[in-house]
Design a protein around this motif. Sequence first.
Motif, PDB file in Angstrom:
ATOM      1  N   UNK A 164       6.309   2.774  -5.434  1.00  0.00           N
ATOM      2  CA  UNK A 164       4.914   2.455  -5.181  1.00  0.00           C
ATOM      3  C   UNK A 164       4.081   3.438  -4.930  1.00  0.00           C
ATOM      4  N   UNK A 165       3.075   3.572  -5.654  1.00  0.00           N
ATOM      5  CA  UNK A 165       2.011   4.660  -5.207  1.00  0.00           C
ATOM      6  C   UNK A 165       1.041   4.108  -4.077  1.00  0.00           C
ATOM      7  N   UNK A 166       1.307   4.559  -3.153  1.00  0.00           N
ATOM      8  CA  UNK A 166       0.458   4.343  -1.844  1.00  0.00           C
ATOM      9  C   UNK A 166      -0.760   5.211  -1.744  1.00  0.00           C
ATOM     10  N   UNK A 167      -1.664   5.272  -2.823  1.00  0.00           N
ATOM     11  CA  UNK A 167      -2.859   6.108  -2.877  1.00  0.00           C
ATOM     12  C   UNK A 167      -3.629   6.295  -1.741  1.00  0.00           C
ATOM     13  N   UNK A 168      -4.019   5.084  -0.957  1.00  0.00           N
ATOM     14  CA  UNK A 168      -4.815   5.331   0.177  1.00  0.00           C
ATOM     15  C   UNK A 168      -4.274   6.216   1.362  1.00  0.00           C
ATOM     16  N   UNK A 169      -2.999   5.741   1.314  1.00  0.00           N
ATOM     17  CA  UNK A 169      -2.170   6.463   2.421  1.00  0.00           C
ATOM     18  C   UNK A 169      -2.077   7.888   2.230  1.00  0.00           C
ATOM     19  N   UNK A 170      -1.761   8.325   0.906  1.00  0.00           N
ATOM     20  CA  UNK A 170      -1.571   9.663   0.733  1.00  0.00           C
ATOM     21  C   UNK A 170      -2.950  10.489   0.923  1.00  0.00           C
TER      22      UNK A 170
END
Length: 846
Positions: free
Chosen positions: A185-191
């Motif tokens: 899963x791409x956790x974009x906000x977290x990254x």
Amino acid sequence: MAQDFTGDDASPVAGNVVYAGSMEDVVVHVPSQSLPVPRQVPAPIAVFVGRAAELKVLDQLVEDPGQPACLVLGMGGIGKTALVVQWANHVTDRFPEGQLFIDMRGYSAAGTPLSPDEALASVLNALGVEFDRLPADLDARSALFRSMVSTRRLLIVLDNVAAAEQVRPLLPGSGSCRLVLTSRRDMDMFRTVHGITTIRLKPLTVVEGRQLLEQVLGEKRIAAEPDAALLLVEKCEGLPLALQILASRAMESHRPLSELADSVAGSSAGSPDNTIAIGTVLSWTYERLPPDAARLFRLLGAHPGGSVTVAEAAALADLPPKAVTDLLDQLTRQSMLEADGPDGYRLHPLIHAYAYELAMRDDSEQERLAAERRLSKVTKQPRQNVDWVNDAPATADRLNRGALADMLAIRLRQAQSEQPDVSFLVHLDGPWGAGKTSLLNLLERRLTNSPDPSVVVPFNAWRYARVEPPWWALITCLRDQLIRARPWWRRPWLHIREITTRVRRSGASYLLAMIVLVLLGAGVIALLGPISFAPTKFGDFAKAIAAGIAVLAALWSASKVAAKLLLWDSARGARLLEQSHTNPMQEVTEHFAWLVEHSSKPVVFFIDDLDRCDAKFVVAILDVVQNLVRDAPAGAGQIPRAASFVVAADGAWLRRAYEKTYENFQGAVDEPGRPLGYLFLDKLFQLSVPMPAIGPQVQSGYLDTLLGVSPGASQELTNEVQEVRARVVSGRTESDVLSALDAASPAARQAVIGDAIAKMSAPDVSDATEHALQKFAPLLLANPRGMKRFVNTYSVLRVLRTLEGNTVAPEALALWTIIRVRWPLAAARRASRTRGRGGRCDHDVR
């Protein structure tokens, strides 16, 4: 997660580690000087190709102090874990203070994702913090983690992350510690917020896929069939996992690659993109496994995922370790597992999901649950799929109430042997849900399976609450139980004897019934005409048979009607007796006594669920019991018998029923501290037994049982239990036994409670206790019944307090017993206040 320290360059951690959940609570932990450097990253896989660019990005993670973490993204089976493990094994020297590997189980089929609490516990424990010293709060654990890793050259790999919430508390902050995550899963906000570097894995190229096949099958074999190899890479879309499984299959079968390529092409013909699903690839391998290996593979689906040890696999399959090791090796050769150290195997999440799917499809629920229970005994962890727990009364002793059932069985047998013609009435007092019916189940087993067994007559009052008259239900249950207790060939004889007794006792009505039956049979014969007993024609023979059948049917029907009306085989017949007999209860009590006397064993009634009935029925059934035990004749046999009764009901419900029924008498016969309801129950029951409270030790063990956790006993606890048991058995007085329990740990005390109660109930100790209680005679009621109740209640309370882990002194317990006997209302209010404070009733009597 189990730790696996395999590093050879272990060095001790210097100095003390100081950590605190808050400034007010500082704990100093001194790590062991022999604590090894954690090296938990699995060994690299044998087949690894490509990924040069991704490895360079990971190398930059070591060099750049501004990049504390990296996220490796990609679909399942694309090689995320293989990439990170390969890189971590090449940079071991760059992290001299350890490498930690945690499977977050984000995509495990059978297990639940690992929580941040659990992950932090594993990391902190690997760094030297003992589990019993871990902060309970998540924020405190996270703060401690950041403090401990801030100055360490440490690599932490969190594999199979499902969401950012799982790993946010494990971000290391500033320092030399590095964190690598893998996820689908791409956790974009977290990254973005935390500035995490991202690597997006793509499928292998055609060249890289061919290189993978060459590593497994050899360059010559691929060079001989290049087109077939190219087709395999294309159909698997460059997924390393699928390619490796196909290559393992080709290596085992020694078939030409062209045949394998043709079968792959046929399987993918119906797919939208003309490719093959990884489940299909796995099914080809699974279908060719031997039955034992296939069964083990399915049962591995019940494992939480990650690393599987030989012991865990042996528990799942219920096989010896050597046999299961051979099966695990077979699965490894087929690329269904990966070797992980000398005693471990790793299960890829996709393969794990496939195994779980097969187990749900092919194995029964009973087999899956049994495998989970066996696994729980090895891991000492709750099962992932906990059984639904029904609310039916228990038949197994999970609350350590067997000792109480033993004491009640002893008292009932003692009463039956010493005064067989006197009934003994016991009241099990407790609110709904206190386990009264479960205690009856335990007591029934002890009464029926002893050398001197009894006939237990279960009577569910709620079931008969709408039946009138109440005595008919009691007698019917007794008769049915006596019939069931006899061999089938002796059951008619009991019916005949019962009819004969009833005819002799009240012969007029039975004589009339017999005359009616004879006249009815004669009338049937007359209607059919004369019957020749030497028939010469077939018609005469058929006529004779028909006449005989008709007579038998008429007699049978008439006898059933007479039995229902005259033998009380129906409630209507019982009401007819009450309406036609001058003294019906005398007839009832005499017949009840006859049934009890003709039982081959002592009779004990279990009356349950009375606290679900209305006040009218409660009083009616208890009045019937009192009439039966008070007015029944002793019997004409050589050994007259009386039935005993055990009534399981909430005492407050019974008292309220009497007070409501006889409300006009309240205030006229009440005594200080003993209202009308208490007076009725005191007169009815010789022994009142409150249901024991559940202590913390028992409560914890009971919940572990429901969750499937198997308790582990250390050798130290085993030795302590043996020592305490020896002291208990050798004690000569009640105080000796209590002193042995006082000196024991809670776990050891719980283990020897049964021995302690048995010892205190032994005749020599019991006689000494009763002798010591004589000094309390001036405080007792000045009547024999009050003194007997004091002795009985003291012995019961001693058992209850011991079961609850309360070793109250004999003098204090005696005074509390006097309060319960003389002023029960005051004792009940005291117990109610204790419950209101969250405590246990009757426990503050030290």
